[in-house]
Scaffold this motif. Sequence first.
Motif, PDB file in Angstrom:
ATOM      1  N   ALA B 313      15.986  53.561 -23.516  1.00 27.30           N
ATOM      2  CA  ALA B 313      14.687  54.346 -23.030  1.00 27.30           C
ATOM      3  C   ALA B 313      14.058  53.328 -21.914  1.00 27.30           C
ATOM      4  O   ALA B 313      13.633  53.655 -20.708  1.00 27.30           O
ATOM      5  N   LEU B 314      14.028  51.959 -22.298  1.00 27.02           N
ATOM      6  CA  LEU B 314      13.570  50.786 -21.350  1.00 27.02           C
ATOM      7  C   LEU B 314      14.068  50.723 -19.963  1.00 27.02           C
ATOM      8  O   LEU B 314      13.497  50.659 -19.095  1.00 27.02           O
ATOM      9  N   THR B 315      15.593  51.062 -20.204  1.00 17.98           N
ATOM     10  CA  THR B 315      16.408  51.073 -18.844  1.00 17.98           C
ATOM     11  C   THR B 315      16.045  52.401 -18.085  1.00 17.98           C
ATOM     12  O   THR B 315      15.855  52.307 -16.994  1.00 17.98           O
ATOM     13  N   ASN B 316      15.725  53.596 -18.849  1.00 17.74           N
ATOM     14  CA  ASN B 316      15.439  54.758 -18.120  1.00 17.74           C
ATOM     15  C   ASN B 316      14.354  54.404 -17.437  1.00 17.74           C
ATOM     16  O   ASN B 316      13.844  55.064 -16.407  1.00 17.74           O
ATOM     17  N   LEU B 317      13.203  53.857 -18.015  1.00 17.40           N
ATOM     18  CA  LEU B 317      11.819  53.431 -17.483  1.00 17.40           C
ATOM     19  C   LEU B 317      11.915  52.309 -16.553  1.00 17.40           C
ATOM     20  O   LEU B 317      10.638  52.121 -16.106  1.00 17.40           O
ATOM     21  N   ARG B 318      13.092  51.740 -16.165  1.00 16.01           N
ATOM     22  CA  ARG B 318      13.052  50.345 -15.605  1.00 16.01           C
ATOM     23  C   ARG B 318      11.760  50.323 -14.228  1.00 16.01           C
ATOM     24  O   ARG B 318      11.056  49.724 -14.132  1.00 16.01           O
ATOM     25  N   SER B 319      12.135  51.727 -13.395  1.00 16.04           N
ATOM     26  CA  SER B 319      11.292  51.716 -12.144  1.00 16.04           C
ATOM     27  C   SER B 319       9.771  51.882 -12.244  1.00 16.04           C
ATOM     28  O   SER B 319       8.954  51.217 -11.990  1.00 16.04           O
ATOM     29  N   ALA B 320       9.550  52.754 -13.473  1.00 16.22           N
ATOM     30  CA  ALA B 320       8.044  52.879 -13.858  1.00 16.22           C
ATOM     31  C   ALA B 320       7.631  51.357 -14.558  1.00 16.22           C
ATOM     32  O   ALA B 320       6.388  50.992 -13.917  1.00 16.22           O
ATOM     33  N   ILE B 321       8.273  50.854 -15.297  1.00 18.60           N
ATOM     34  CA  ILE B 321       7.790  49.596 -15.795  1.00 18.60           C
ATOM     35  C   ILE B 321       7.487  48.552 -14.573  1.00 18.60           C
ATOM     36  O   ILE B 321       6.606  48.059 -14.653  1.00 18.60           O
ATOM     37  N   ALA B 322       8.444  48.456 -13.754  1.00 16.14           N
ATOM     38  CA  ALA B 322       8.352  47.666 -12.594  1.00 16.14           C
ATOM     39  C   ALA B 322       7.108  48.013 -11.705  1.00 16.14           C
ATOM     40  O   ALA B 322       6.223  47.182 -11.527  1.00 16.14           O
ATOM     41  N   GLU B 323       6.875  49.256 -11.419  1.00 19.75           N
ATOM     42  CA  GLU B 323       5.748  49.767 -10.832  1.00 19.75           C
ATOM     43  C   GLU B 323       4.347  49.594 -11.368  1.00 19.75           C
ATOM     44  O   GLU B 323       3.473  49.032 -10.740  1.00 19.75           O
ATOM     45  N   HIS B 324       4.207  49.621 -12.776  1.00 17.94           N
ATOM     46  CA  HIS B 324       3.153  49.379 -13.350  1.00 17.94           C
ATOM     47  C   HIS B 324       2.936  47.813 -13.703  1.00 17.94           C
ATOM     48  O   HIS B 324       1.708  47.279 -14.145  1.00 17.94           O
ATOM     49  N   GLN B 342      17.836  61.759 -29.064  1.00 16.01           N
ATOM     50  CA  GLN B 342      16.718  62.266 -29.068  1.00 16.01           C
ATOM     51  C   GLN B 342      15.864  61.101 -29.608  1.00 16.01           C
ATOM     52  O   GLN B 342      14.571  60.993 -29.134  1.00 16.01           O
ATOM     53  N   LEU B 343      16.318  59.939 -30.209  1.00 13.40           N
ATOM     54  CA  LEU B 343      15.409  58.737 -30.480  1.00 13.40           C
ATOM     55  C   LEU B 343      15.090  58.201 -28.962  1.00 13.40           C
ATOM     56  O   LEU B 343      13.891  57.518 -28.778  1.00 13.40           O
ATOM     57  N   THR B 344      16.219  58.341 -28.144  1.00 18.08           N
ATOM     58  CA  THR B 344      15.786  57.662 -26.755  1.00 18.08           C
ATOM     59  C   THR B 344      14.554  58.246 -26.295  1.00 18.08           C
ATOM     60  O   THR B 344      13.791  57.464 -25.692  1.00 18.08           O
ATOM     61  N   GLN B 345      14.754  59.602 -26.299  1.00 13.87           N
ATOM     62  CA  GLN B 345      13.708  60.499 -25.664  1.00 13.87           C
ATOM     63  C   GLN B 345      12.361  60.023 -26.252  1.00 13.87           C
ATOM     64  O   GLN B 345      11.452  60.088 -25.566  1.00 13.87           O
ATOM     65  N   LEU B 346      12.315  60.186 -27.466  1.00 16.43           N
ATOM     66  CA  LEU B 346      11.099  59.820 -28.151  1.00 16.43           C
ATOM     67  C   LEU B 346      10.386  58.680 -27.939  1.00 16.43           C
ATOM     68  O   LEU B 346       9.124  58.398 -27.309  1.00 16.43           O
ATOM     69  N   LEU B 347      11.010  57.463 -27.762  1.00 17.29           N
ATOM     70  CA  LEU B 347      10.762  56.071 -27.642  1.00 17.29           C
ATOM     71  C   LEU B 347      10.295  56.152 -26.161  1.00 17.29           C
ATOM     72  O   LEU B 347       9.175  55.760 -25.770  1.00 17.29           O
ATOM     73  N   GLN B 348      11.048  56.755 -25.282  1.00 15.76           N
ATOM     74  CA  GLN B 348      10.890  57.107 -23.764  1.00 15.76           C
ATOM     75  C   GLN B 348       9.527  57.715 -23.419  1.00 15.76           C
ATOM     76  O   GLN B 348       8.725  57.058 -22.774  1.00 15.76           O
ATOM     77  N   ASN B 349       9.256  58.723 -24.309  1.00 10.82           N
ATOM     78  CA  ASN B 349       8.041  59.315 -23.937  1.00 10.82           C
ATOM     79  C   ASN B 349       7.119  58.495 -24.513  1.00 10.82           C
ATOM     80  O   ASN B 349       5.918  58.569 -23.549  1.00 10.82           O
ATOM     81  N   LEU B 350       7.045  57.927 -25.519  1.00  7.31           N
ATOM     82  CA  LEU B 350       5.775  57.219 -26.109  1.00  7.31           C
ATOM     83  C   LEU B 350       5.282  55.820 -25.171  1.00  7.31           C
ATOM     84  O   LEU B 350       4.436  55.912 -24.537  1.00  7.31           O
ATOM     85  N   VAL B 351       6.557  55.282 -24.839  1.00  8.93           N
ATOM     86  CA  VAL B 351       6.420  54.211 -23.896  1.00  8.93           C
ATOM     87  C   VAL B 351       5.749  54.468 -22.469  1.00  8.93           C
ATOM     88  O   VAL B 351       4.931  53.777 -21.934  1.00  8.93           O
ATOM     89  N   ALA B 352       6.560  55.644 -22.028  1.00 14.98           N
ATOM     90  CA  ALA B 352       5.964  56.248 -20.847  1.00 14.98           C
ATOM     91  C   ALA B 352       4.677  56.718 -20.674  1.00 14.98           C
ATOM     92  O   ALA B 352       3.846  56.074 -19.798  1.00 14.98           O
ATOM     93  N   ASN B 353       4.248  57.286 -21.743  1.00 20.56           N
ATOM     94  CA  ASN B 353       2.699  57.666 -21.807  1.00 20.56           C
ATOM     95  C   ASN B 353       1.769  56.245 -21.993  1.00 20.56           C
ATOM     96  O   ASN B 353       0.705  56.023 -21.388  1.00 20.56           O
ATOM     97  N   SER B 354       2.228  55.470 -22.735  1.00 19.71           N
ATOM     98  CA  SER B 354       1.360  53.985 -22.813  1.00 19.71           C
ATOM     99  C   SER B 354       1.070  53.554 -21.389  1.00 19.71           C
ATOM    100  O   SER B 354       0.222  52.981 -21.202  1.00 19.71           O
ATOM    101  N   MET B 355       2.277  53.514 -20.535  1.00 21.81           N
ATOM    102  CA  MET B 355       1.898  53.046 -19.317  1.00 21.81           C
ATOM    103  C   MET B 355       1.198  53.860 -18.223  1.00 21.81           C
ATOM    104  O   MET B 355       0.550  53.579 -17.296  1.00 21.81           O
ATOM    105  N   LYS B 356       1.329  55.293 -18.566  1.00 22.03           N
ATOM    106  CA  LYS B 356       0.694  56.345 -17.660  1.00 22.03           C
ATOM    107  C   LYS B 356      -0.819  56.437 -17.847  1.00 22.03           C
ATOM    108  O   LYS B 356      -1.366  56.296 -16.937  1.00 22.03           O
ATOM    109  N   TYR B 357      -1.082  56.525 -19.189  1.00 18.93           N
ATOM    110  CA  TYR B 357      -2.521  56.226 -19.292  1.00 18.93           C
ATOM    111  C   TYR B 357      -3.172  54.932 -19.547  1.00 18.93           C
ATOM    112  O   TYR B 357      -3.773  54.679 -20.576  1.00 18.93           O
ATOM    113  N   CYS B 358      -2.866  54.166 -18.445  1.00 18.39           N
ATOM    114  CA  CYS B 358      -3.422  52.659 -18.506  1.00 18.39           C
ATOM    115  C   CYS B 358      -4.671  52.489 -18.095  1.00 18.39           C
ATOM    116  O   CYS B 358      -5.014  51.138 -18.119  1.00 18.39           O
TER     117      CYS B 358
END
Lengths: 146, 456
Positions: B313-324, B342-358
């Motif tokens: 999940a963190l690999t998929n979110l690499r660019s968003a993590i760097a951007e934020h 599915q667990l990858t998607q679950l964690l990815q969605n949650l971590v992505a939300n945490s960064m999105k609503y920052c």
Amino acid sequence: MTIQTIEVLLVEDSPSDARLTQEAFKDGKIRNNLSIVGDGAEALDYLFRKGKHVEARRPDLVLLDLNLPKVDGREVLRRVKSDPHLGSIPVVILTTSEAEEDVAKAYEYHANCYIRKPVDLARFLEIVSVIENFWLTVVKLPPNAE
Amino acid sequence: MQQATGSQGPGGISPASTFLLVGIVIIAIVTGIVAYGVIRDSRAALIDAYLVRLDLQRAQTLITEEVTAVRGYVSIRQRPLLANFDATDRELQYTLDSLRARARRPLLSGLSADVADVEAMHARWHRSVAAPLLAGSAAAARLEPSGNLLVDHMNADLTAAQGVAEAAAASTESSVARTVAVSIGVIVFFVVMLGIVALRLEYVRFAKERALRSEIDERNQALERSNASLQEFAYVASHDLQEPLRTVASFTQLLQRRYAGRLDKDADEFIAFAVDGATRMQQLVNDILEYSRITTHGKPLVALDLKVPLERALTNLRSAIAEHGAAIDVQTLPVVWGDEVQLTQLLQNLVANSMKYCNHAQPEVAVRATRSDGEWTISVHDNGIGIAPEYHERIFRIFQRLHSRGEYEGTGIGLAICKRIVDRHGGRIWVESEEGQGATFSFTLRAATASEGEAG
């Protein structure tokens, strides 16, 4: 050096997709003649020059959809690729199916490449332009044995 | 689901059947007690009969002894021969008393006449034979024959009494045999009845249970079928909608491309709305497709290290993590039962939300795991804008959004997908948050061990 016109056969049952492909080819840099047939049976008639297509010219490139009325795209692919005269024509599978078995089957029947139709128009135009650029410009096609 | 009605559960026994069962048990017990009483009385009677026979034999022996002693004395006149005469006589009296007492028993009443006769004869013999002989009376010799007659008579009486006692014993024995046979018969009959009743009850219960179970099975199957067909419907509908939608979107986009600025201002605006609507609809249809795929295209749950899907999940979110410029802190993660994709998607969605609503601050995200009772609770904590408690339920529903598209983009599918994934894994998902205080999204997963992972 004479400017050559490239013959492209598009086998596509969806008129809107056929039209979009046509539009994309219209913008192409290479002079091409795009012929469109709407089902598998007509595609075979065209390629084997039967019925109303006795006068048809041998295409340099075939763009083939998989899910077609009358004769399935997979069957068209198998018949073309197992024919000694037509087998060398490059066939690009252009379809909405992303089923793994369709991809595997297509390559098993010696499709030259498998491309999934993108959902977005810009991507679609880009893909057609890539196909055109690669198959009609970059690669050296077999001599058109006419 | 409808509950089984009435006081009778699938395993219960009806009051009528209980009454019947209790009745049968009572009859069997009473029969047993009666039979026991009869056998106990008979045993006493048999012992009486046996003792009577012993007494009769003893009486006979004692009489013979007395007669022999008197005769011996008469012939050789030796006093010592009479030494025991009185003692013998007393014992005979005692024996006859005992016989008389026992003769009062119902079965032995036939004895009393014989015993009385023997007593009378003996008294007569004593008085008129023994006493004169012992007194040395001259006429005594003449008494001898009548004395013999008396003794013979007594012996005959005692032999007859033996017969009465034997007959009493035999009749008691046969009555015991009859009682035993009858009570065994009665008890066997009622035990068999009990068995039949029990079998019948068992069968009724079994039939009821089977009917109930098959009804439950049928309902479950019907539910599963309707559930599956609903999911299938959502999948097929969204899949088949894609095709015509693609046409609408493509051609409105083509219109925009070819004719923007070439028609009038209104036309440009209308086309822009059409393109926007079609694009958004494509996004929604894609979301529904993705949402329905969770159940229609899920893989079997296996034991896996949660570290693997998180890293993916963190690999998929690499660019968003760097951007934020987000700081993601992960502690050791456990082995759980799950579908890795599915667990990858679950964690990815949650971590992505945490960064999105920052809230424009640097996002700090912490992933933690705590164990309790065979399950793990995984929490994703952030320092973002937080969520007011009244929305804590709503945010997990499909296409529910708290913000306008201008503030935060998205269709409102992310948390709905998270919930559906957690549901499919048999867990729970919830949020703890206050507005402006960050949020902690937690979900539970079944614990597994690494060895189960190797085996699976």
